[in-house]
Design a protein around this motif. Structure first.
Motif, short mmCIF file in Angstrom:
data_model
loop_
_atom_site.label_atom_id
_atom_site.label_comp_id
_atom_site.label_asym_id
_atom_site.label_seq_id
_atom_site.Cartn_x
_atom_site.Cartn_y
_atom_site.Cartn_z
N ASP A 61 0.84 -1.20 0.00
CA ASP A 61 0.00 0.00 0.00
C ASP A 61 0.88 1.25 0.00
O ASP A 61 1.82 1.36 0.78
N LYS A 62 0.57 2.21 -0.87
CA LYS A 62 1.39 3.42 -0.98
C LYS A 62 1.31 4.27 0.28
O LYS A 62 2.19 5.09 0.53
N ARG B 101 4.40 3.83 2.36
CA ARG B 101 5.57 4.59 1.89
C ARG B 101 5.50 6.04 2.37
O ARG B 101 6.48 6.61 2.82
N VAL B 102 4.31 6.63 2.26
CA VAL B 102 4.11 8.01 2.70
C VAL B 102 4.34 8.12 4.21
O VAL B 102 5.05 9.02 4.67
N ALA B 103 3.78 7.19 4.97
CA ALA B 103 3.93 7.21 6.43
C ALA B 103 5.39 7.02 6.83
O ALA B 103 5.89 7.70 7.74
N ASN B 104 6.09 6.13 6.15
CA ASN B 104 7.49 5.89 6.45
C ASN B 104 8.34 7.12 6.16
O ASN B 104 9.19 7.52 6.96
N ARG B 105 8.09 7.75 5.01
CA ARG B 105 8.83 8.95 4.63
C ARG B 105 8.58 10.08 5.65
O ARG B 105 9.52 10.75 6.08
N VAL C 289 -3.43 11.89 3.40
CA VAL C 289 -3.59 10.46 3.12
C VAL C 289 -4.98 10.03 3.55
O VAL C 289 -5.43 10.31 4.66
N ASP C 290 -5.67 9.32 2.65
CA ASP C 290 -6.99 8.79 2.95
C ASP C 290 -6.83 7.51 3.77
O ASP C 290 -6.11 6.60 3.38
N GLU D 289 -9.92 2.14 3.42
CA GLU D 289 -9.32 1.10 2.60
C GLU D 289 -9.80 1.23 1.16
O GLU D 289 -10.98 1.48 0.91
N GLU D 290 -8.86 1.07 0.24
CA GLU D 290 -9.20 1.15 -1.17
C GLU D 290 -9.83 -0.17 -1.61
O GLU D 290 -9.38 -1.24 -1.24
N GLU D 291 -10.88 -0.06 -2.41
CA GLU D 291 -11.50 -1.27 -2.94
C GLU D 291 -10.78 -1.67 -4.20
O GLU D 291 -10.42 -0.86 -5.02
N GLN D 292 -10.55 -2.99 -4.33
CA GLN D 292 -9.79 -3.46 -5.49
C GLN D 292 -10.65 -4.22 -6.45
O GLN D 292 -11.58 -4.81 -6.24
#
Length: 85
Positions: free
Chosen positions: A3-4, A7-11, A78-79, A82-85
């Motif tokens: 999940d992207k 990456r955003v949270a880690n950065r 950041v939303d 959960e994104e639906e796939q």
């Protein structure tokens, strides 16, 4: 697929750690750099010893401005849904 948002949270966490290190370096540098001498030789700013003024008062003001800039230009919205796939 990772999940992207991670990456955003880690950065952003790494940026936060960097801000803490900068804050500590400013505080330590002024407090022990200017404050390690003989108290009779201290200079004063607005009634505070220079080491205290720069490490605690000016340093805090600088960090508030720096954090505002970092949040405004480097952090992303950041939303959390959960994104639906």
């Amino acid at each position: 697929m990772k999940d992207k948002r991670y990456r955003v949270a880690n950065r952003e966490a790494l940026i936060g750690i960097g801000l803490v290190i900068i804050n500590f370096a400013i505080w330590y540098g002024f407090a022990y750099g200017l404050g390690s001498g003989d108290p009779e030789n201290y200079t004063y700013i607005l009634g505070f010893p220079a080491w205290f003024f720069y490490s605690c008062i000016a340093g805090t003001g600088f960090m508030i401005v720096l954090i505002f800039i970092v949040i405004k230009f480097f952090f992303k919205e950041v939303d959390f849904e959960e994104e639906e796939q």
